[in-house]
Design a protein around this motif. Structure first.
Motif, PDB file in Angstrom:
ATOM      1  N   ASP A 195      35.323  33.969  33.688  1.00  0.00           N
ATOM      2  CA  ASP A 195      35.254  33.213  34.939  1.00  0.00           C
ATOM      3  C   ASP A 195      34.271  33.872  35.906  1.00  0.00           C
ATOM      4  OD1 ASP A 195      37.479  31.303  34.370  1.00  0.00           O
ATOM      5  OD2 ASP A 195      38.623  33.152  34.270  1.00  0.00           O
ATOM      6  N   ARG A 196      34.309  35.187  35.949  1.00  0.00           N
ATOM      7  CA  ARG A 196      33.377  35.939  36.795  1.00  0.00           C
ATOM      8  C   ARG A 196      32.933  37.184  36.042  1.00  0.00           C
ATOM      9  NH1 ARG A 196      34.794  38.334  41.452  1.00  0.00           N
ATOM     10  NH2 ARG A 196      36.950  38.590  40.736  1.00  0.00           N
ATOM     11  N   VAL A 197      31.838  37.783  36.523  1.00  0.00           N
ATOM     12  CA  VAL A 197      31.297  38.973  35.881  1.00  0.00           C
ATOM     13  C   VAL A 197      30.806  39.945  36.938  1.00  0.00           C
ATOM     14  CG1 VAL A 197      29.000  37.934  35.633  1.00  0.00           C
ATOM     15  CG2 VAL A 197      29.669  39.800  34.119  1.00  0.00           C
ATOM     16  N   GLY A 198      30.985  41.242  36.658  1.00  0.00           N
ATOM     17  CA  GLY A 198      30.420  42.296  37.485  1.00  0.00           C
ATOM     18  C   GLY A 198      29.361  43.034  36.685  1.00  0.00           C
ATOM     19  N   VAL A 199      28.200  43.245  37.278  1.00  0.00           N
ATOM     20  CA  VAL A 199      27.078  43.882  36.581  1.00  0.00           C
ATOM     21  C   VAL A 199      26.931  45.307  37.110  1.00  0.00           C
ATOM     22  CG1 VAL A 199      24.626  43.764  36.033  1.00  0.00           C
ATOM     23  CG2 VAL A 199      25.934  41.651  36.361  1.00  0.00           C
ATOM     24  N   MET A 200      27.062  46.300  36.207  1.00  0.00           N
ATOM     25  CA  MET A 200      26.960  47.699  36.602  1.00  0.00           C
ATOM     26  C   MET A 200      25.643  48.312  36.138  1.00  0.00           C
ATOM     27  SD  MET A 200      30.734  49.458  36.250  1.00  0.00           S
ATOM     28  CE  MET A 200      30.122  50.913  37.151  1.00  0.00           C
ATOM     29  N   GLU A 201      25.099  49.152  36.984  1.00  0.00           N
ATOM     30  CA  GLU A 201      23.892  49.904  36.649  1.00  0.00           C
ATOM     31  C   GLU A 201      23.929  51.226  37.403  1.00  0.00           C
ATOM     32  OE1 GLU A 201      19.020  49.362  36.633  1.00  0.00           O
ATOM     33  OE2 GLU A 201      20.231  48.275  38.081  1.00  0.00           O
ATOM     34  N   ASN A 202      23.753  52.329  36.674  1.00  0.00           N
ATOM     35  CA  ASN A 202      23.745  53.669  37.276  1.00  0.00           C
ATOM     36  C   ASN A 202      24.971  53.911  38.156  1.00  0.00           C
ATOM     37  OD1 ASN A 202      21.257  54.346  36.077  1.00  0.00           O
ATOM     38  ND2 ASN A 202      20.137  53.334  37.732  1.00  0.00           N
ATOM     39  N   GLY A 203      26.128  53.501  37.666  1.00  0.00           N
ATOM     40  CA  GLY A 203      27.377  53.784  38.364  1.00  0.00           C
ATOM     41  C   GLY A 203      27.742  52.832  39.473  1.00  0.00           C
ATOM     42  N   ARG A 204      26.902  51.862  39.767  1.00  0.00           N
ATOM     43  CA  ARG A 204      27.164  50.921  40.852  1.00  0.00           C
ATOM     44  C   ARG A 204      27.317  49.500  40.323  1.00  0.00           C
ATOM     45  NH1 ARG A 204      25.374  52.482  46.180  1.00  0.00           N
ATOM     46  NH2 ARG A 204      24.740  54.661  46.230  1.00  0.00           N
ATOM     47  N   ILE A 205      28.072  48.685  41.040  1.00  0.00           N
ATOM     48  CA  ILE A 205      28.094  47.256  40.762  1.00  0.00           C
ATOM     49  C   ILE A 205      26.979  46.624  41.576  1.00  0.00           C
ATOM     50  CG2 ILE A 205      29.372  45.098  41.037  1.00  0.00           C
ATOM     51  CD1 ILE A 205      31.896  46.517  40.351  1.00  0.00           C
TER      52      ILE A 205
END
Length: 302
Positions: A195-205
């Motif tokens: 339904d939803r997604v969180g995108v992480m990169e280098n420890g952050r959303i």
């Protein structure tokens, strides 16, 4: 179901998770994606009560995951990225052991049947294939009859048919009231069920929301291909928002931004009386988002 505020995870001087915040609603399938080393597993382990955060707060089913982990683990199911069981244990023995740990376990015989493992009930764990071991780990995660389940790399090792069966099962479980958090490197999987997604990169959303909304935030190019032997190089250069044009034996590939680009190309071809065929349009999805993040991570580390 889950509320995370400024969660931080550190290993010595290395910050693996850098003050992330997000929430998961009841009966929602929430996906977390990002390159290897983005901090996904470290963050989820804190939310599951497996790891103590360096700072920040998390609430899961109204409980503190670390302080109330004994109570929490009676209410959630967890399928870890890497699991190992005793090789000489039989499938039914592992299921029975897990069932004995919970007050109201789901019937593991039904779960095994759903996963196509009913004929493997008396098999030793060491004799299971990689895909069968993955299915078993999901069965064990569902035995607690959880209100919330965490699935890390859900369909690794499964064939395409089994993957689609798994997606259908999760959608059915969601309809019955289960809340699901998945970590995945399979973007088609996230697009199919989340339904939803969180995108992480280098420890952050870096962004979160519905899949289409997340994809649009990255301003990625659409790919338009068609065959037009009469079209000459340079004739499309006046159309705005075109990133690149390539020609190969009468086939044309255009990378462009925005929804108006296709209309402008077709209008130009019509006005110039240029015939075309084999038109296809590929819209950017989560896979393009993922590849962009990987490129950015490599650029920052070099």
């Amino acid at each position: 179901m889950i509320k995370v505020d400024n969660l931080r995870v550190q290993y010595g001087d290395f910050c693996a998770v850098d003050d992330i915040s997000f929430s998961v609603a009841p009966q929602e399938i929430f996906g977390i994606i990002g390159p290897n080393g983005a901090g996904k597993t470290s963050a989820i382990e804190c939310i599951e009560g497996i790891r103590r955060p360096y700072s920040g707060e998390a609430s899961v089913l109204g409980l503190n995951p670390w302080k109330d982990r004994k109570e929490l683990h009676q209410l959630i199911g967890v399928q870890l990225q890497d699991t190992a069981y005793q090789n000489n244990a039989k499938v039914w023995e592992l299921c029975q052991l897990f069932s004995s740990l919970y007050p109201n376990p789901a019937p593991y015989q039904e779960l095994l049947a759903t996963m196509g493992l009913e004929e493997k009930m008396t098999s030793f764990f060491s004799n299971l294939s990689g895909g069968e071991r993955q299915k078993l780990s999901i069965v064990l995660a569902l035995i607690p009859n959880p209100r919330l389940v965490f699935l890390d790399e859900l369909t690794t090792g499964l064939d395409p048919h089994a993957r689609h069966q798994m997606w259908d099962l999760l959608l059915q479980l969601r309809e019955k009231g289960l809340t699901i958090v998945i970590i995945s490197h399979f973007m088609d999987e996230v697009e199919a069920i989340c339904d939803r997604v969180g995108v992480m990169e280098n420890g952050r959303i870096v962004t979160q929301g519905p899949v289409a909304q997340v994809t649009n935030k990255f301003s990625l190019a659409s790919k338009i291909t068609f065959t037009a032997p009469q079209l000459q190089e340079g004739e499309l250069d006046l159309i705005e928002n075109i990133d690149s044009i390539s020609f190969s034996n009468g086939s044309v590939t255009v990378l462009c931004q925005g929804d108006d680009c296709l209309t402008e190309i077709l209008t130009f071809l019509r006005d110039q009386n240029i015939s075309y065929s084999h038109l296809s349009v590929t819209r950017p999805g989560l896979e393009e988002v993922f590849l962009k993040l990987v490129e950015e991570s490599k650029a920052q580390s070099s």
